[in-house]
Design a protein around this motif. Structure first.
Motif, mmCIF file in Angstrom:
data_model
loop_
_atom_site.group_PDB
_atom_site.id
_atom_site.type_symbol
_atom_site.label_atom_id
_atom_site.label_comp_id
_atom_site.label_asym_id
_atom_site.label_seq_id
_atom_site.Cartn_x
_atom_site.Cartn_y
_atom_site.Cartn_z
ATOM 1 N N VAL A 150 0.853 -1.186 0.000
ATOM 2 C CA VAL A 150 0.000 0.000 0.000
ATOM 3 C C VAL A 150 0.894 1.243 0.000
ATOM 4 N N PRO A 151 0.892 2.020 -1.103
ATOM 5 C CA PRO A 151 1.721 3.227 -1.157
ATOM 6 C C PRO A 151 1.301 4.239 -0.074
ATOM 7 N N GLU A 152 2.252 5.096 0.327
ATOM 8 C CA GLU A 152 1.981 6.089 1.385
ATOM 9 C C GLU A 152 0.751 6.945 1.069
ATOM 10 N N GLY A 153 0.675 7.393 -0.179
ATOM 11 C CA GLY A 153 -0.446 8.250 -0.588
ATOM 12 C C GLY A 153 -1.779 7.536 -0.418
ATOM 13 N N ALA A 154 -1.801 6.238 -0.736
ATOM 14 C CA ALA A 154 -3.033 5.460 -0.621
ATOM 15 C C ALA A 154 -3.421 5.320 0.861
ATOM 16 N N LYS A 155 -2.424 5.195 1.713
ATOM 17 C CA LYS A 155 -2.715 5.111 3.166
ATOM 18 C C LYS A 155 -3.387 6.391 3.648
ATOM 19 N N GLY A 209 -15.942 4.735 1.759
ATOM 20 C CA GLY A 209 -16.566 5.781 0.961
ATOM 21 C C GLY A 209 -16.336 5.605 -0.524
ATOM 22 N N PRO A 210 -16.788 6.610 -1.312
ATOM 23 C CA PRO A 210 -16.838 6.465 -2.780
ATOM 24 C C PRO A 210 -15.511 6.741 -3.487
ATOM 25 N N LEU A 211 -14.440 6.136 -3.007
ATOM 26 C CA LEU A 211 -13.118 6.322 -3.608
ATOM 27 C C LEU A 211 -12.489 4.967 -3.925
ATOM 28 N N THR A 212 -12.051 4.799 -5.187
ATOM 29 C CA THR A 212 -11.354 3.574 -5.614
ATOM 30 C C THR A 212 -9.883 3.908 -5.838
ATOM 31 N N MET A 213 -9.001 3.028 -5.328
ATOM 32 C CA MET A 213 -7.566 3.263 -5.516
ATOM 33 C C MET A 213 -6.937 2.094 -6.268
ATOM 34 N N ILE A 214 -6.066 2.427 -7.209
ATOM 35 C CA ILE A 214 -5.401 1.398 -8.013
ATOM 36 C C ILE A 214 -3.973 1.200 -7.520
ATOM 37 N N MET A 215 -3.681 -0.070 -7.212
ATOM 38 C CA MET A 215 -2.354 -0.415 -6.673
ATOM 39 C C MET A 215 -1.876 -1.692 -7.361
ATOM 40 N N LYS A 216 -0.609 -2.050 -7.091
ATOM 41 C CA LYS A 216 -0.046 -3.264 -7.665
ATOM 42 C C LYS A 216 -0.793 -4.479 -7.098
ATOM 43 N N LYS A 217 -1.223 -5.401 -7.955
ATOM 44 C CA LYS A 217 -2.059 -6.501 -7.455
ATOM 45 C C LYS A 217 -1.227 -7.646 -6.876
ATOM 46 N N GLU A 266 4.269 6.649 -11.298
ATOM 47 C CA GLU A 266 5.126 7.440 -10.401
ATOM 48 C C GLU A 266 4.324 8.441 -9.579
ATOM 49 N N LYS A 267 3.373 9.103 -10.252
ATOM 50 C CA LYS A 267 2.566 10.116 -9.563
ATOM 51 C C LYS A 267 1.108 9.680 -9.531
ATOM 52 N N PRO A 268 0.371 10.084 -8.483
ATOM 53 C CA PRO A 268 -1.057 9.751 -8.478
ATOM 54 C C PRO A 268 -1.806 10.448 -9.616
ATOM 55 N N VAL A 269 -2.689 9.698 -10.269
ATOM 56 C CA VAL A 269 -3.459 10.237 -11.398
ATOM 57 C C VAL A 269 -4.946 9.992 -11.185
ATOM 58 N N LEU A 270 -5.740 11.033 -11.355
ATOM 59 C CA LEU A 270 -7.196 10.874 -11.312
ATOM 60 C C LEU A 270 -7.651 10.273 -12.634
ATOM 61 N N LEU A 271 -8.266 9.071 -12.553
ATOM 62 C CA LEU A 271 -8.720 8.411 -13.778
ATOM 63 C C LEU A 271 -10.209 8.633 -14.027
ATOM 64 N N LEU A 323 -3.125 15.032 -0.821
ATOM 65 C CA LEU A 323 -1.893 14.488 -1.406
ATOM 66 C C LEU A 323 -0.931 15.534 -1.946
ATOM 67 N N GLY A 324 -1.425 16.761 -2.118
ATOM 68 C CA GLY A 324 -0.616 17.731 -2.850
ATOM 69 C C GLY A 324 -0.883 17.542 -4.323
ATOM 70 N N GLU A 325 0.135 17.114 -5.068
ATOM 71 C CA GLU A 325 -0.025 17.019 -6.512
ATOM 72 C C GLU A 325 -0.839 15.784 -6.944
ATOM 73 N N VAL A 326 -1.842 15.989 -7.771
ATOM 74 C CA VAL A 326 -2.567 14.875 -8.401
ATOM 75 C C VAL A 326 -2.769 15.249 -9.869
ATOM 76 N N GLU A 327 -2.318 14.386 -10.762
ATOM 77 C CA GLU A 327 -2.535 14.657 -12.181
ATOM 78 C C GLU A 327 -3.950 14.239 -12.564
ATOM 79 N N ILE A 328 -4.402 14.751 -13.685
ATOM 80 C CA ILE A 328 -5.736 14.361 -14.145
ATOM 81 C C ILE A 328 -5.603 13.755 -15.539
ATOM 82 N N SER A 329 -6.093 12.532 -15.694
ATOM 83 C CA SER A 329 -5.994 11.847 -16.984
ATOM 84 C C SER A 329 -6.769 12.648 -18.029
#
Ligand code: AMP
Ligand code: MG
Length: 339
Positions: free
Chosen positions: A79-84, A93-101, A187-192, A206-212
């Motif tokens: 679990v990456p730090e940002g995901a924690k 709640g209504p948030l889905t997070m993508i991580m290494k399976k 590398e960076k969190p991205v809103l999908l 999180l600070g920086e979040v990119e947007i797809s």
């Protein structure tokens, strides 16, 4: 196939749903975002059945639902730090997070990707079913592929009767649009996918979040995307839909000038009485949360109305409005007029 119809309020209903899931069956369950079509996430055959029942393209991965943080360890590698941080703030709640399976997640569940999408829903019925089944549940939206996501039991019955083992009624979904998806696979969190948890809130934590770019723009033919779901023409009503970006008065005048047989306005509550064409409303102009709650129901009503041409008033693109806009622009096949 016979579909067992259940009501979460009735004694034994949740046990019955959990039993079907433990035995490798499919049950449509309520969540706070939209209804989900659930199966054991570790069972490749059951997950393959989800794709069949929905008519879902095999390269569009499923979201895995959990009911406590212990379940997460079985599903992801780490679990990456940002995901924690986000889990602490927004789960359940209504948030889905993508991580290494992890290796326990079959390829069919993640559609062959090395990552997996995970969500911890807040809906009490969803949580109880996951708990009773004792399994993480893969659950995409419980609609037929290509039709609007289901926000009520009746929508699920309409789409899936005879195609799944069970459907359980837990009332209307309060959020109304699918979960926000953020990826930690790169590398960076991205809103999908935007949802009820807003981009602004994610950036605050999180600070920086990119947007797809697939969130707001049409993809090029054959373009590779981070979130396969974004490339499909979702939520497509039968009528031709145009999204109108304008203030209320300009929108109303434009639609009234285009009055014709079969023309409908998909508008805000406050505008209905000023319009001379048939209307379907999707909430107050002043509440993006209300708009999210009603947008899919409104799109289904448009389909049932026999509308041929729809002028939809665009929501604003900030806060939860970004999620509503993202769904509507797809329903409109990216046909937008700015006035
Ligand atoms: P649905 O449950 O119908 O809302 O669809 C699930 C959404 O999650 C789709 O848009 C998928 O593309 C997205 N998704 C699920 N797993 C992944 C993943 N591992 N990487 C990127 N997107 C994913
Ligand atoms: Mg879906």
């Amino acid at each position: 196939m016979e579909t067992l119809l259940l009501n979460a309020k009735n004694e034994g209903a949740i046990d019955a749903a959990a039993k079907i899931l433990k035995n490798g069956g499919l049950v449509a369950i309520p969540t706070e975002t939209v209804y989900g079509l659930a199966a054991n996430a570790f069972d490749a055959k059951a997950c393959a059945d989800i794709f069949k029942a929905k008519g879902r393209p095999g390269d569009n991965p499923l979201i895995v639902h959990i009911c406590d943080m212990d379940m997460l360890g079985d599903i992801v590698e780490e679990v990456p730090e940002g995901a924690k941080k986000l889990a602490e703030e927004f789960w359940p709640g209504p948030l889905t997070m993508i991580m290494k399976k992890s290796e326990k997640i079959p390829d069919v569940t993640s559609a062959g990707l090395p990552s997996v999408a995970v969500r911890f829903p807040s809906h009490p019925v969803a949580r109880e079913i996951i708990e009773k089944a004792g399994l993480p549940l893969a659950a995409p939206s419980a609609n037929l592929s290509g039709s609007p996501s289901p926000t009520t039991f009746e929508h699920c019955v309409h789409d899936l009767m005879g195609r799944v083992d069970g459907i359980i009624d837990g009332g209307a979904s309060s959020v109304g649009v699918e979960s926000t998806i953020i990826s930690f696979a790169g590398e960076k969190p991205v809103l999908l996918r935007p949802g009820y948890v807003t981009l602004e809130q994610l950036r605050e934590t999180l600070g920086e979040v990119e947007i797809s770019h697939a969130v707001l723009e049409k993809l090029e033919e054959g373009e590779k995307v981070l979130s396969p779901g974004m490339k499909y023409k979702h939520y497509a009503p039968k009528a031709q839909v145009t999204l109108i970006k304008a203030d209320s008065e300009t929108y109303v005048n434009y639609v009234n000038e285009h009055e014709e047989e079969g023309v409908f306005a998909l508008c805000f509550d406050e505008e209905a009485e000023k319009l001379s064409v048939s209307t379907v409303t999707y909430g107050s102009e002043f509440s993006d949360e209300e708009q999210a709650e009603h947008i899919f129901e409104a799109l289904r009503m448009i389909d049932e109305s026999g509308a041929k041409r729809v002028y939809a008033h665009s929501p604003k693109v900030t806060g939860v409005g970004l999620a509503v806009y993202n769904r509507l622009i797809r329903a409109a096949g990216f046909d937008v007029i700015e006035l």
